[in-house]
Write a protein that holds these residues in place. Structure first.
Motif, PDB file in Angstrom:
ATOM      1  N   PHE A  40     -22.377  -8.744  -1.345  1.00  0.00           N
ATOM      2  CA  PHE A  40     -21.648 -10.010  -1.322  1.00  0.00           C
ATOM      3  C   PHE A  40     -20.228  -9.788  -0.805  1.00  0.00           C
ATOM      4  CE2 PHE A  40     -24.907 -10.568  -4.532  1.00  0.00           C
ATOM      5  CZ  PHE A  40     -25.389 -11.838  -4.271  1.00  0.00           C
ATOM      6  N   THR A  41     -19.710 -10.822  -0.161  1.00  0.00           N
ATOM      7  CA  THR A  41     -18.304 -10.809   0.226  1.00  0.00           C
ATOM      8  C   THR A  41     -17.460 -11.169  -0.985  1.00  0.00           C
ATOM      9  OG1 THR A  41     -18.330 -13.154   0.838  1.00  0.00           O
ATOM     10  CG2 THR A  41     -18.933 -11.545   2.548  1.00  0.00           C
ATOM     11  N   LEU A  42     -16.147 -11.186  -0.794  1.00  0.00           N
ATOM     12  CA  LEU A  42     -15.281 -11.692  -1.855  1.00  0.00           C
ATOM     13  C   LEU A  42     -15.553 -13.183  -2.068  1.00  0.00           C
ATOM     14  CD1 LEU A  42     -11.909  -9.956  -0.989  1.00  0.00           C
ATOM     15  CD2 LEU A  42     -13.441  -9.411  -2.860  1.00  0.00           C
ATOM     16  N   PRO A  43     -15.418 -13.684  -3.298  1.00  0.00           N
ATOM     17  CA  PRO A  43     -15.675 -15.115  -3.541  1.00  0.00           C
ATOM     18  C   PRO A  43     -14.694 -15.996  -2.772  1.00  0.00           C
ATOM     19  CG  PRO A  43     -15.596 -13.869  -5.598  1.00  0.00           C
ATOM     20  CD  PRO A  43     -15.082 -12.955  -4.532  1.00  0.00           C
ATOM     21  N   TYR A  44     -15.185 -17.135  -2.308  1.00  0.00           N
ATOM     22  CA  TYR A  44     -14.332 -18.107  -1.626  1.00  0.00           C
ATOM     23  C   TYR A  44     -14.225 -19.405  -2.412  1.00  0.00           C
ATOM     24  CZ  TYR A  44     -18.965 -19.657  -0.087  1.00  0.00           C
ATOM     25  OH  TYR A  44     -20.283 -20.061  -0.061  1.00  0.00           O
ATOM     26  N   ALA A  45     -14.890 -19.524  -3.550  1.00  0.00           N
ATOM     27  CA  ALA A  45     -14.816 -20.713  -4.405  1.00  0.00           C
ATOM     28  C   ALA A  45     -14.833 -20.257  -5.856  1.00  0.00           C
ATOM     29  CB  ALA A  45     -15.973 -21.666  -4.126  1.00  0.00           C
ATOM     30  N   GLU A  46     -14.252 -21.099  -6.731  1.00  0.00           N
ATOM     31  CA  GLU A  46     -14.125 -20.727  -8.140  1.00  0.00           C
ATOM     32  C   GLU A  46     -15.490 -20.602  -8.794  1.00  0.00           C
ATOM     33  OE1 GLU A  46     -12.433 -23.708 -10.695  1.00  0.00           O
ATOM     34  OE2 GLU A  46     -13.164 -25.335  -9.433  1.00  0.00           O
ATOM     35  N   GLY A  47     -15.531 -19.772  -9.839  1.00  0.00           N
ATOM     36  CA  GLY A  47     -16.756 -19.588 -10.588  1.00  0.00           C
ATOM     37  C   GLY A  47     -16.642 -20.178 -11.976  1.00  0.00           C
ATOM     38  N   GLY A  48     -17.682 -19.995 -12.766  1.00  0.00           N
ATOM     39  CA  GLY A  48     -17.699 -20.495 -14.128  1.00  0.00           C
ATOM     40  C   GLY A  48     -18.864 -21.436 -14.366  1.00  0.00           C
ATOM     41  N   VAL A  49     -19.471 -21.325 -15.541  1.00  0.00           N
ATOM     42  CA  VAL A  49     -20.590 -22.194 -15.931  1.00  0.00           C
ATOM     43  C   VAL A  49     -20.164 -22.974 -17.154  1.00  0.00           C
ATOM     44  CG1 VAL A  49     -22.965 -22.254 -16.756  1.00  0.00           C
ATOM     45  CG2 VAL A  49     -22.317 -20.610 -14.999  1.00  0.00           C
ATOM     46  N   THR A  50     -20.360 -24.278 -17.124  1.00  0.00           N
ATOM     47  CA  THR A  50     -20.036 -25.128 -18.263  1.00  0.00           C
ATOM     48  C   THR A  50     -21.076 -26.232 -18.375  1.00  0.00           C
ATOM     49  OG1 THR A  50     -18.243 -26.326 -19.367  1.00  0.00           O
ATOM     50  CG2 THR A  50     -18.555 -26.723 -17.009  1.00  0.00           C
ATOM     51  N   MET A  94     -18.799 -36.113 -20.111  1.00  0.00           N
ATOM     52  CA  MET A  94     -17.611 -35.307 -20.328  1.00  0.00           C
ATOM     53  C   MET A  94     -18.004 -33.834 -20.521  1.00  0.00           C
ATOM     54  SD  MET A  94     -16.661 -36.514 -24.209  1.00  0.00           S
ATOM     55  CE  MET A  94     -15.073 -35.727 -24.138  1.00  0.00           C
ATOM     56  N   ILE A  95     -17.064 -32.923 -20.178  1.00  0.00           N
ATOM     57  CA  ILE A  95     -17.291 -31.494 -20.336  1.00  0.00           C
ATOM     58  C   ILE A  95     -17.079 -31.103 -21.793  1.00  0.00           C
ATOM     59  CG2 ILE A  95     -16.477 -29.199 -19.678  1.00  0.00           C
ATOM     60  CD1 ILE A  95     -15.599 -30.352 -17.015  1.00  0.00           C
ATOM     61  N   VAL A  96     -17.986 -30.294 -22.321  1.00  0.00           N
ATOM     62  CA  VAL A  96     -17.858 -29.800 -23.689  1.00  0.00           C
ATOM     63  C   VAL A  96     -18.141 -28.302 -23.703  1.00  0.00           C
ATOM     64  CG1 VAL A  96     -18.518 -31.981 -24.763  1.00  0.00           C
ATOM     65  CG2 VAL A  96     -20.277 -30.297 -24.235  1.00  0.00           C
ATOM     66  N   GLY A  97     -17.726 -27.678 -24.781  1.00  0.00           N
ATOM     67  CA  GLY A  97     -18.022 -26.264 -24.958  1.00  0.00           C
ATOM     68  C   GLY A  97     -17.172 -25.372 -24.073  1.00  0.00           C
ATOM     69  N   PRO A  98     -17.361 -24.069 -24.191  1.00  0.00           N
ATOM     70  CA  PRO A  98     -16.572 -23.119 -23.397  1.00  0.00           C
ATOM     71  C   PRO A  98     -17.038 -23.059 -21.949  1.00  0.00           C
ATOM     72  CG  PRO A  98     -18.213 -21.930 -24.679  1.00  0.00           C
ATOM     73  CD  PRO A  98     -18.314 -23.375 -25.091  1.00  0.00           C
ATOM     74  N   THR A  99     -16.175 -22.561 -21.081  1.00  0.00           N
ATOM     75  CA  THR A  99     -16.544 -22.291 -19.692  1.00  0.00           C
ATOM     76  C   THR A  99     -16.834 -20.810 -19.571  1.00  0.00           C
ATOM     77  OG1 THR A  99     -15.178 -24.104 -18.836  1.00  0.00           O
ATOM     78  CG2 THR A  99     -15.790 -22.365 -17.292  1.00  0.00           C
ATOM     79  N   TYR A 100     -18.079 -20.470 -19.271  1.00  0.00           N
ATOM     80  CA  TYR A 100     -18.486 -19.070 -19.160  1.00  0.00           C
ATOM     81  C   TYR A 100     -18.110 -18.554 -17.778  1.00  0.00           C
ATOM     82  CZ  TYR A 100     -21.222 -20.388 -23.242  1.00  0.00           C
ATOM     83  OH  TYR A 100     -21.603 -20.849 -24.464  1.00  0.00           O
ATOM     84  N   ARG A 101     -17.448 -17.427 -17.762  1.00  0.00           N
ATOM     85  CA  ARG A 101     -16.900 -16.909 -16.513  1.00  0.00           C
ATOM     86  C   ARG A 101     -17.988 -16.299 -15.626  1.00  0.00           C
ATOM     87  NH1 ARG A 101     -11.828 -12.671 -16.068  1.00  0.00           N
ATOM     88  NH2 ARG A 101     -11.586 -12.726 -13.798  1.00  0.00           N
ATOM     89  N   THR A 102     -17.964 -16.637 -14.337  1.00  0.00           N
ATOM     90  CA  THR A 102     -18.803 -15.999 -13.322  1.00  0.00           C
ATOM     91  C   THR A 102     -17.923 -15.669 -12.120  1.00  0.00           C
ATOM     92  OG1 THR A 102     -19.422 -18.121 -12.294  1.00  0.00           O
ATOM     93  CG2 THR A 102     -20.861 -17.268 -14.032  1.00  0.00           C
ATOM     94  N   ALA A 103     -18.490 -14.896 -11.174  1.00  0.00           N
ATOM     95  CA  ALA A 103     -17.688 -14.381 -10.063  1.00  0.00           C
ATOM     96  C   ALA A 103     -17.395 -15.431  -8.993  1.00  0.00           C
ATOM     97  CB  ALA A 103     -18.382 -13.184  -9.420  1.00  0.00           C
ATOM     98  N   GLY A 104     -18.110 -16.522  -8.961  1.00  0.00           N
ATOM     99  CA  GLY A 104     -17.856 -17.551  -7.965  1.00  0.00           C
ATOM    100  C   GLY A 104     -18.831 -17.500  -6.805  1.00  0.00           C
ATOM    101  N   PHE A 105     -18.657 -18.433  -5.840  1.00  0.00           N
ATOM    102  CA  PHE A 105     -19.521 -18.516  -4.661  1.00  0.00           C
ATOM    103  C   PHE A 105     -19.080 -17.488  -3.620  1.00  0.00           C
ATOM    104  CE2 PHE A 105     -20.375 -23.318  -5.442  1.00  0.00           C
ATOM    105  CZ  PHE A 105     -21.233 -22.980  -6.477  1.00  0.00           C
ATOM    106  N   ALA A 106     -20.076 -16.879  -2.952  1.00  0.00           N
ATOM    107  CA  ALA A 106     -19.785 -15.877  -1.922  1.00  0.00           C
ATOM    108  C   ALA A 106     -20.898 -15.890  -0.892  1.00  0.00           C
ATOM    109  CB  ALA A 106     -19.642 -14.489  -2.541  1.00  0.00           C
ATOM    110  N   LEU A 107     -20.638 -15.221   0.231  1.00  0.00           N
ATOM    111  CA  LEU A 107     -21.658 -15.045   1.268  1.00  0.00           C
ATOM    112  C   LEU A 107     -22.500 -13.824   0.918  1.00  0.00           C
ATOM    113  CD1 LEU A 107     -19.400 -15.592   4.399  1.00  0.00           C
ATOM    114  CD2 LEU A 107     -20.978 -17.235   3.407  1.00  0.00           C
ATOM    115  N   ALA A 108     -23.801 -13.921   1.121  1.00  0.00           N
ATOM    116  CA  ALA A 108     -24.721 -12.828   0.816  1.00  0.00           C
ATOM    117  C   ALA A 108     -25.224 -12.190   2.106  1.00  0.00           C
ATOM    118  CB  ALA A 108     -25.899 -13.349  -0.005  1.00  0.00           C
TER     119      ALA A 108
END
Length: 878
Positions: free
Chosen positions: A537-547, A738-752
């Motif tokens: 993968f390349t470096l991420p170009y968009a924010e990550g996170g799952v909520t 509405m958003i609830v609960g924690p935001t679980y961290r992920t690496a974000g969107f990238a090119l594969a």
């Protein structure tokens, strides 16, 4: 030929005896070389330089009492013949040392014979690093191939090539360098993508198949480590197949580099643009004088050969004989040349053990001088490490383009060595690469000429706000639009070179469809640990996170218990507790001031309510006022806070989520949803959800319908997705979720990209560049301008006033009340000293003490108005 060699040896022996007189001590030296081999001219060059060195040395050292007598043998390019020649020289000629054999695989066998016979085996041409640790009786008067790998790795690092193909000869000479070369390349973060092992007897068809295989790979940087005969055949085939053209980079080791001048015309043409490394030979007047005479003599005796410069192997041979002659003179002064006839009975061969050999070995290891090839100094049985010359094959010459030293790295010349270690390509001179270009190859290419990079894009009915893919029904052309497309186009334009590419659509939800191969993947691809095993993968170009998002519920302001909601249960209970505690304190302090008779309980309650308005006088009255003031301050703040919170709840509509916690969803057995084909399915299972409780959807419309229905009606209670999709979802259904609960961290969107793709590093650098100059942010802002609503401002449960907000105030009023009670108690105890003395009398039993206490409490007002006790109220003493 054998007869001629014997005749040559006899003439050398006769010449040595006649020229030195009867007192000369002769050292018998065997020479084993490939003299008639068509594979390499090293043997003929070496013998010519040995004879020249023998003549030059003793013409300059006529006073020496020792002489080297050379006995030449031809190994016929064979390990067996080399071993047979060594046995003959050790047993029959009784040599004190052997120069040779020429090749590493021959030395690999002969060195064991020398070790048994205690005879030094000295090679100026066997350069394999694997030979040295075997026996102390083997000496390399040539530089080990291990010395040049750092120079090659520095070239690779200078041009930032991330992948390299190593092509080597499948012999002891070729295999010996491989561990050292692989480690050196790994140290500069260059991956060896392929190792091509070619036998010395390989046919042209075999070489062509190997080259065809390498043409289908992306790597375009090749390091070649071969003998001259096999190496020139390889380059001729590479030229025929178009692999000596623009975009290719070839680096050859010192063996091929040194003998470039001796190649035929076709080989020279095939090697145009090749980079080579070889030991740097310092220029000197002696070298120039030797070269001019020797080249002329050599070409006269070897007609048909090309020789424009002296070979490094010839110079090493020349210096080797000088060193051996100097060592022999040192040994000859201390002991005569005596040969023992004892025999080693162990092993397959019976070998004579030399007495002079060990002494000659020690003397040779101590010999130091400046020869034609530079400083002659043996370190651990090897020639000392020297700088390396980096040359570029252009025309019929080798152009020096740089110097490499172990301490300074790459520099343009020895006088311009940069400190600290440098691998900058700016330190190179002008390099002409294959294809007659000065533009350095990037190190990789798309395998098939003219092919564009295939970028796989998913075609799906929903969740396509970031990347929308349509196929023209008439032309079948793939039409791509959206944020990801704009970003990818910008990245490709930012690359330092042109890279043609095309989009290729695939059905995202067709799990049973054909598995096509793509050069890259574009879309909402999140980097995960599992995916990184199969792709780069390349470096991420968009924010990550799952909520997650859930439907919004509104508070019911008509609830009969609404008046209780402004304060939490803990605060209500604490307030009531402190009210009762304060009331008790008022009663205790107030009875000391007002109550003069034994009143009924109801009167005491009235007193508590009445006393705040008439606190009384004296110190007890002051203490009571202090308690009342502190409590009044807390009560006032509580009243104001309660009034404001209740007013807000009755006049403003409040939002609250239907579900607030993951554990609550799992405990209730609710259904949750996510995108079909998303990694979030496995993510939810890891969170603790049962797979049967996870539903997947193909569009936002389906998710909205499922959330509206809820779990009990065939829908879902919560929807999980990555943050970019969640924000888009909320913008489409503003005020509904509405958003609830924690935001679980992920690496974000990238090119594969496929594993090991060389383009990943360049595209990652382009993403960093666009991030720093604000291009990606500008594209994101254009997308964000379309997001009119990102959900309600309140994204949590409506808050009530908690106990923590009043914890300090309650602590203050509690402390004040306790201190007032303690002061009042101390004053009372001071007034009732007689009572205390009676209670503390040790002569009074427990029953009497209890009676004293009971009688005291029955008094109307024991504190303020003590009365005279009657005889019947007398307290018994015993």
């Amino acid at each position: 030929m054998d007869f001629l060699l014997l005749l040559l040896s006899a003439l050398l022996h006769l010449h040595t005896s006649l020229s030195s007189g009867t007192s000369t001590v002769n050292f018998q030296v065997g020479v084993i070389l490939d003299l008639n081999s068509s594979n390499s001219p090293v043997g003929r060059i070496g013998l010519s330089c040995l004879l020249r060195a023998h003549s030059d040395f003793y013409s300059l050292h006529k006073d020496y009492k020792t002489r080297l007598v050379l006995h030449v043998r031809d190994s016929n390019d064979s390990v067996i013949d080399a071993a047979a020649a060594a046995l003959d020289l050790l047993n029959n000629v009784k040599v004190d040392s052997i120069i040779g054999p020429q090749k590493s695989e021959q030395v690999n066998f002969v060195m064991d014979l020398g070790d048994r016979a205690h005879v030094p085996i000295i090679s100026f041409s066997a350069t394999s690093p694997s030979l040295i640790p075997r026996t102390p009786y083997f000496i390399q008067t040539a530089e080990s191939d291990a010395n040049q790998v750092q120079a090659i790795a520095s070239i690779v690092k200078a041009f930032q090539w991330s992948q390299v193909v190593i092509i080597y000869e499948d012999t002891e000479f070729g295999n010996g360098i491989m561990p050292y070369l692989s480690n050196a390349l790994q140290d500069v973060n260059a991956r060896v993508s392929y190792r091509s092992s070619i036998p010395q007897t390989a046919t042209n068809d075999f070489i062509s198949k190997e080259l065809y295989k390498m043409m289908t790979m992306q790597t375009r940087v090749f390091v070649v480590h071969m003998s001259q005969s096999l190496g020139t055949r390889l380059f001729k085939k590479s030229k025929e197949l178009g692999m000596m053209s623009n975009g290719y980079a070839w680096i050859v080791t010192s063996g091929l580099t040194d003998l470039f001048y001796s190649n035929d015309f076709d080989s020279v043409v095939a090697m145009q643009g090749v980079l080579g490394v070889k030991p740097l030979i310092p220029k000197s007047r002696e070298l120039e004088k030797f070269a001019s005479k020797w080249i002329q003599e050599f070409l006269q005796k070897n007609q048909g050969m090309n020789m424009a410069e002296t070979s490094i192997f010839g110079l090493w041979a020349y210096d080797t004989l000088w060193a051996l002659a100097m060592a022999a003179e040192r040994v000859g002064k201390s002991a005569p040349n005596v040969h023992e006839n004892n025999v080693d009975s162990e092993g397959l061969f019976a070998l004579r053990i030399s007495e002079t050999g060990p002494e000659l070995l020690i003397a040779l290891l101590k010999t130091k001088f400046t020869g034609l090839a530079g400083k002659f100094n043996l370190v651990n049985g090897q020639l000392e490490h020297t700088p390396y010359q980096i040359v570029n094959m252009v025309g019929t010459i080798e152009r020096e383009v740089g110097i490499w030293t172990p301490s300074g790295g790459i520099s343009k010349c020895l006088s311009n060595i940069i400190s600290p270690y440098s691998t900058s390509k700016e330190n190179f001179g002008t390099i002409i690469w294959p294809g007659d270009t000065t533009i350095a190859p990037r190190g990789w290419e798309i395998p098939v000429s003219g092919k564009k990079l295939r970028i796989g894009v998913p075609q799906k009915p929903g969740f396509n706000e970031f990347l929308k893919v349509n196929i023209d029904p008439r032309t079948n052309a793939v039409q791509v639009s959206g944020y990801f497309k704009e970003m990818f186009d910008s990245v490709m334009e930012a690359l330092p070179y042109a890279m043609p590419y095309e989009y290729s659509a695939y059905p995202f939800f067709d799990l049973n469809g054909s598995k096509e191969q793509y050069d890259a993947g574009l879309g909402d691809i999140t980097i995960t640990a599992t995916r990184s095993i199969y792709a780069d993968f390349t470096l991420p170009y968009a924010e990550g996170g799952v909520t997650s998002i859930v439907p919004i519920m509104y508070e019911n302001v008509n609830d009969v218990w609404t008046f209780m909601q402004p304060l939490t249960k803990e605060l209500w209970l604490t307030t009531a507790t402190f009210y009762i505690f304060t009331a008790l304190a008022i009663w205790i302090l107030g009875t000391k001031i007002i109550t003069t008779t034994r009143d009924e309980p109801g009167q005491h309650v009235g007193m508590i309510c009445y006393f705040p308005f008439f606190p009384g006088q004296g110190i007890d009255g002051s203490l009571l006022c202090l308690v009342l003031v502190s409590w009044a301050f807390v009560a006032s703040l509580l009243n104001s806070t309660y009034t404001a919170s209740l007013s807000s709840r009755l006049t403003v509509q409040r939002l609250q989520p239907s579900i607030t916690d993951v554990k609550q969803l799992i405990k209730n057995g609710d259904y949750v949803g996510t995108q079909e084909g998303s990694f979030i399915v496995s993510f939810l299972i890891n969170l603790g959800f049962n797979s049967s409780k996870i539903r997947t959807y193909k569009s936002t419309e389906d998710c909205d319908e499922a959330l509206t229905l809820g779990s009990k009606k065939g829908g879902i209670s919560a929807y999980y997705d990555v943050l970019p999709h969640i924000k888009l979802f909320l913008s489409q259904y503003c005020g509904k979720y509405m958003i609830v609960g924690p935001t679980y961290r992920t690496a974000g969107f990238a090119l594969a990209f496929p594993k090991g793709s060389p383009v990943v590093a360049d595209i990652s650098r382009a993403i960093i560049q666009l991030t720093e100059n604000g291009t990606i942010l500008e594209i994101e802002q254009r997308l964000s301008s379309n997001l009119a609503c990102l959900g309600p401002e309140s994204n949590s449960t409506p808050t009530s006033v908690t106990l923590r907000s009043f914890l300090v105030l309650f602590s203050i009023t509690g402390c004040v009340t306790l201190i007032c009670l303690l002061v009042s108690l101390l004053i009372y105890l001071h007034k009732q000293r007689a009572f205390l003395e009676r209670m503390s009398d040790f002569n009074v039993n427990v029953r009497s003490r209890f009676y004293v206490l009971w009688s005291y409490l029955k008094q109307r007002n024991p504190w303020a108005h003590p009365k005279t006790t009657n005889t019947r109220d007398q307290i018994p003493v015993s």
